[in-house]
Design an enzyme around this catalytic site. Structure first.
Site, PDB file in Angstrom:
ATOM      1  CB  THR A 110      29.623 -20.594  14.617  1.00 38.83           C
ATOM      2  OG1 THR A 110      29.155 -20.472  13.284  1.00 38.83           O
ATOM      3  CG2 THR A 110      29.515 -19.249  15.296  1.00 38.83           C
ATOM      4  CG  ASP A 136      31.513 -22.668   7.375  1.00 41.14           C
ATOM      5  OD1 ASP A 136      31.353 -21.486   7.697  1.00 41.14           O
ATOM      6  OD2 ASP A 136      30.564 -23.409   7.037  1.00 41.14           O
ATOM      7  CB  CYS A 163       5.642 -31.553   5.383  1.00 37.90           C
ATOM      8  SG  CYS A 163       4.299 -31.182   4.276  1.00 37.90           S
TER       9      CYS A 163
HETATM   10  N1  ASP Z   1      28.753 -21.747   9.071  1.00 35.04           N
HETATM   11  C1  ASP Z   1      28.858 -22.365  10.374  1.00 35.04           C
HETATM   12  C2  ASP Z   1      29.153 -23.844  10.180  1.00 35.04           C
HETATM   13  O1  ASP Z   1      28.261 -24.613   9.941  1.00 35.04           O
HETATM   14  C3  ASP Z   1      27.602 -22.149  11.148  1.00 35.04           C
HETATM   15  C4  ASP Z   1      27.625 -22.725  12.550  1.00 35.04           C
HETATM   16  O2  ASP Z   1      28.542 -23.347  13.032  1.00 35.04           O
HETATM   17  O3  ASP Z   1      26.628 -22.504  13.245  1.00 35.04           O
HETATM   18  O4  ASP Z   1      30.298 -24.220  10.249  1.00 35.04           O
END
Ligand code: ASP
Length: 344
Positions: free
Chosen positions: A15, A59, A280
């Site tokens: 992201t 991603d 858990c």
């Molecule tokens: N979908 C993204 C990823 O893991 C989420 C992130 O970076 O927070 O590449």
């Protein structure tokens, strides 16, 4: 004048570097230039920076063991010239990748800090800037001419965690990670505060070794009330299966039905290790504590103690890939290799 630390940034995607695709309106990875231009502060850090980017940033849902290999190779090729490494990675599978890297590098004596963000760098409320700048600062901190941190970590939302103790806990909060069974290693406030009692001390006499993970023929099975014999049998009869991680209840408990125990026993008799870890979020497997785990202990399940699922998956793949561990998976799994499991 002493030389300033040299930090290598490895950009894999996530992201942090994403923007909205104008056609689909979904978030998509962009190149590192986009991140660099959004954080002019990077030019004012007290260290020199170099970047190596994945040609196609990912991603992290698309990250697999081949990409772990790629990251480890970049670290290996640049090990002598860099004082520390910062890996920019999507948060979704960051705990898996960072745990894997922690196993793949033995006798690490430099920091490898993974970070990313919940909001893209271009978003006004982004957490990317703080995460990235502080991760770089932590990678650059030295004490008596040596790196302050010499292990694989995740830095996120003001906290530094041992990577192989982490798990992603939130897709919504800035605090995306937690390390429920191990204390944080450092915290960022007005100052950076390091907690020496938790930080690994690198061994001075041992050689640095990079190892590959090439055997990933394992299965992760999460128990649920109502799981049937046919479902479990199918899973355990997966062709070429070489290891099983069984996510059990509470302190390592499972059904006591004969069909269930027989299936596990015949798997173990084929030489396939079965690891008992708990569903858990916090706490530990304690085999034999309840009647519902006594037989698991008797038939020879491996005790996953307080290891996270992410760490268990990558540790099992690692051990199955390493010659030294052949025939000794139980012995190696139950002891701490990189601080990933408590020994008791
Ligand atoms: N979908 C993204 C990823 O893991 C989420 C992130 O970076 O927070 O590449």
């Amino acid at each position: 004048m002493s030389k300033i630390p040299h930090i290598l940034i490895i950009y894999t995607g996530g992201t942090i570097g994403m923007m909205k695709d104008y056609k689909t309106n979904a978030l998509k990875s962009f190149d590192f230039k986009h991140i660099y231009n959004s954080i002019p502060e990077l030019n004012h850090l007290d260290c020199s920076l170099e970047t190596i980017s994945f040609k196609e940033p990912l991603d992290s849902s698309n990250v697999n063991p081949r990409h772990w290999e790629k990251i480890a190779k970049i670290i290996q090729d640049n090990y002598s010239k860099a004082d520390g490494f910062v890996v920019l990675h999507g948060s979704d599978t960051m705990s898996y990748t960072a745990s894997a890297i922690s196993f793949m590098i033995e006798n690490l004596d430099k920091p490898v800090i993974f970070t990313g963000s919940q909001l893209p760098i271009g978003d006004l409320r982004t957490d990317a800037k703080e995460n990235m700048i502080t991760a770089i600062e932590i990678a650059a901190v030295q004490k008596d001419g040596k790196p302050r941190i010499a292990e694989v970590c995740i830095y996120f939302e003001y906290k530094l965690y041992r990577a192989n103790r982490t798990t992603k806990i939130s897709a919504a909060q800035f605090r995306a990670f937690d390390s429920p069974n191990f204390p944080i290693l450092a915290e960022s406030g007005v100052e950076l505060k390091f907690y020496d009692n938790s930080i690994l001390v690198p061994s001075k006499s041992q050689n640095l070794i990079f190892r590959s993970i090439y055997n990933f023929n394992i299965i992760l099975i999460k128990l649920f009330p109502g799981i049937t014999e046919i479902v479990l049998r199918h899973q355990l009869q997966t062709p070429d299966l070489q290891g099983v991680i069984l996510e059990t209840y509470g302190s390592g408990n499972a059904p006591t039905d004969a069909w269930f125990l027989n299936l596990l026993q015949s798997t173990l008799e084929k030489g396939i290790p079965v690891i008992d870890i708990t569903q858990c979020v916090a706490g530990s497997v304690v085999l034999g504590k309840y009647e519902t785990s006594v037989e698991l202990l008797n038939i020879g399940l491996i005790d996953g103690k307080d290891i996270t699922t992410e760490s268990a998956v990558t540790k099992l793949m690692y051990l199955l890939s390493v010659d030294e561990a052949k025939g000794k998976i139980k012995e190696y799994f139950e002891k701490s290799l990189r601080g990933e499991i408590s020994e008791y």
